[in-house]
Design an enzyme around this catalytic site. Structure first.
Site, PDB file in Angstrom:
ATOM      1  N   PRO A 188      -1.503 -12.882   9.421  1.00 51.81           N
ATOM      2  CG  PRO A 188      -3.203 -13.857   8.145  1.00 51.81           C
ATOM      3  CD  PRO A 188      -2.744 -12.544   8.684  1.00 51.81           C
ATOM      4  CB  THR A 189       2.463 -12.291   6.325  1.00 48.09           C
ATOM      5  OG1 THR A 189       1.604 -12.612   5.247  1.00 48.09           O
ATOM      6  CG2 THR A 189       3.892 -12.278   5.832  1.00 48.09           C
ATOM      7  CD  GLU A 242      -6.017  -5.270   7.631  1.00 47.74           C
ATOM      8  OE1 GLU A 242      -5.421  -6.338   7.427  1.00 47.74           O
ATOM      9  OE2 GLU A 242      -5.427  -4.205   7.899  1.00 47.74           O
ATOM     10  CD  GLU A 264       4.668  -0.829  12.508  1.00 47.94           C
ATOM     11  OE1 GLU A 264       3.434  -0.813  12.655  1.00 47.94           O
ATOM     12  OE2 GLU A 264       5.440  -0.234  13.270  1.00 47.94           O
ATOM     13  CG  ASN A 281      -0.335  -0.180   2.501  1.00 51.18           C
ATOM     14  OD1 ASN A 281       0.810  -0.605   2.593  1.00 51.18           O
ATOM     15  ND2 ASN A 281      -1.051   0.174   3.542  1.00 51.18           N
ATOM     16  CE  LYS A 297       9.169 -10.421  -0.145  1.00 43.89           C
ATOM     17  NZ  LYS A 297       8.165  -9.842  -1.058  1.00 43.89           N
ATOM     18  CD  GLU A 325       7.918   0.601  10.355  1.00 43.89           C
ATOM     19  OE1 GLU A 325       6.859   0.839   9.764  1.00 43.89           O
ATOM     20  OE2 GLU A 325       8.911   0.079   9.810  1.00 43.89           O
TER      21      GLU A 325
END
Ligand code: NAD
Length: 485
Positions: A231-232, A382, A250, A153, A176, A459
């Protein structure tokens, strides 16, 4: 192809290609046109990037903080000077309107480089006096090689938000980008190099999840910072744990926005628009559960719908008059349309939008649901699209309890003119990033991040330094060493 980069990867100060890697097509979301074709990093490319980052890090860390900061600040100036072309690239990469990218992406990246560039020279340890004339001191040290993994995003911003504190502290990085938006980070790497960053300190490799996974578990890697879904995040955190690596996570959210009857309703509507429809709703901290005190709910919905009807201009996002772009990809559009159907099936009422827009590209109409209850799927999961749910409430206690009734904890906002109430409510919010009478601003000076399943670490702000460095403690004995025998 109109956005084809010089090559897929940027390693050791130069563009690198290996066409043996699986193809990644970069699609302009407003038309479906393929604008660039890149290749996933092969094992050889991953190895080259990690080796470059490992080799470059000690000399970079050995520079003074002021010298490191100078490079970052020079890159910030170059990014600002190139804002228009970087913004156009970001728009092609993501489909976000140029009107947005001109003010929110490269500029925000430049802010981070400038801010952490400014801090770099003042990163120090401390002196700790101890009994008997002994003392201790601490040395703030870089972690080593950091891996950054981005979502699609805010690709420019994410690359800069991760690179800036990492590099300021003397780390190197292999970044990445998301496979959906591979373009912007390459140009950021090139600019950093032109600004004087030593070769190998910031490297970009392309790839899907498997490439990210192969980076995390390499023995040379000290830290991983992910921006992505929960999940990631679970997978990346678990993989990092095996090597006891530092993490910043994040992740996603389902944030609440609470609007009391005494709020300035126009400000609240603006907050709801920023927190639901900016970037076509593809913002992690969005306040998608909008709790409105019952007595003003109708007035709020009426003004919101009026503003959407008057202000939403769909079209080619490269046209600066366009205010509302497509979803980043066809897949994301299908996910969002699926949630809208589910909302309707579970009994929510469409007050505005609710369909795919009748035009080329992956556009979903800005959608407002009323009659939403806390148990509905659209109020719990979400969506990551332009879908706002209006829920009504009667008391402050109820609004707080319902706001916190979620596994997520990224952001939360309150609109009221009663400041005692505002501070009481944000104190009670279970969320890392809170807003009073505003929503979704993310200045670099302010910590940003989530609690509960939404994340680990922060962050931006001075706080990010803690996430990219560690303290070595040194005890200095000045007198006798007393031993029991
Ligand atoms: P995603 O989780 O699908 O992917 C994120 C990144 O992780 C991609 O680069 C992907 O290739 C990589 N990845 C996937 N599997 C991996 C694995 N096993 N190991 C290592 N890397 C892996 O997320 P997305 O769809 O790109 O982005 C949307 C999500 O990101 C949303 O949930 C959103 O809320 C979140 N997000 C959070 C923030 C924040 O700051 N909290 C900001 C932006 C987006």
């Amino acid at each position: 192809m109109r956005a084809q980069p010089k090559a897929s990867h940027f390693i050791n100060g130069r563009y690198v290609e290996d066409t043996a890697g699986a193809a990644i097509d970069c699609v302009y979301a407003a038309s479906g046109e393929v604008i660039a074709r890149l290749h996933e990093a092969t094992d050889a490319i991953v190895e080259e990037a990690l080796a470059a980052a490992k080799a470059a890090q000690p000399a970079w860390a050995a520079l003074s903080g002021t010298e490191r900061g100078r490079v970052l600040r020079r890159a910030a100036d170059m990014i600002r000077a190139e804002n228009r072309s970087l913004s156009e690239l970001e728009t092609m990469d993501t489909g976000k309107p140029l009107q947005e990218t001109l003010v929110a992406d490269a500029t925000s990246g430049a802010d981070a480089l400038e801010y952490f560039g400014g801090l770099a020279g003042s990163l120090t340890g401390e002196h700790i006096p101890l009994p008997g004339g002994d003392w201790a001191y601490t040395i703030r040290e870089a972690l080593g090689v950091c891996v950054g993994i981005g979502a699609w995003n805010y690709p420019t911003q994410i690359a800069c938000w991760k690179a800036s504190p990492a590099l300021a502290c003397g780390n190197s990085m292999v970044f990445k980008p998301s496979e959906t938006t591979p373009l912007s980070a390459l140009r950021i790497a090139e600019i950093l190099s032109e600004a004087g960053l030593p070769d190998g300190v910031f490297n970009v490799v392309q790839g899907r999840g498997a490439v990210g996974a192969s980076l995390i578990t390499d023995a040379r890697v000290a830290k991983v910072s992910l921006t992505g879904s929960v999940p990631t995040g679970r997978k990346v955190y678990a993989a990092a744990a095996e090597g006891m690596r530092h993490v910043t996570m994040e992740l996603g959210g389902k944030s609440p926005m609470v609007i009391f009857a005494d709020a300035d309703l126009d400000k609240a509507v603006s907050g709801a628009i920023l927190g639901n429809f900016y970037s076509s709703g593809q913002v992690c901290s969005n306040g998608t559960r909008v709790y409105v005190e019952r007595s003003v709910r109708e007035a709020f919905v009426a003004r919101l719908v009026e503003r959407l009807k008057a202000g939403v201009v769909m079209g080619d996002p490269l046209d600066e008059a366009v205010t509302f772009g497509p979803m980043v990809s066809e897949a994301q559009m299908e996910i969002v349309l699926g949630y809208i159907s589910q909302g309707i099936a579970e009994g929510a009422v469409v007050a505005h939008g609710g369909k795919r827009a009748d035009r080329d590209g992956f556009f979903v109409e800005p959608t407002v649901f009323t009659g939403v209850t806390d148990d509905m799927t659209i109020a719990r999961e979400e969506i990551f699209g332009p879908v706002l749910s209006v829920l009504d409430f009667d008391t402050e206690e109820e609004a707080i309890a319902r706001s916190n009734d979620t596994v997520f904890g990224l952001a939360a906002g309150v609109f009221t003119q009663d400041f005692a109430r505002a501070h009481r409510v944000v104190k009670a919010f279970e969320a890392g990033t809170c807003y009073i009478n505003h929503y979704n601003a993310a200045p670099v000076e302010m910590p940003f991040g989530g609690s509960k399943l939404s994340g680990v670490g922060r962050e931006n702000s001075k706080g990010a330094i803690e996430n990219y460095s560690e303290m070595k403690a040194v005890y200095v004995g000045m007198g006798d060493v007393e031993a029991p025998f």
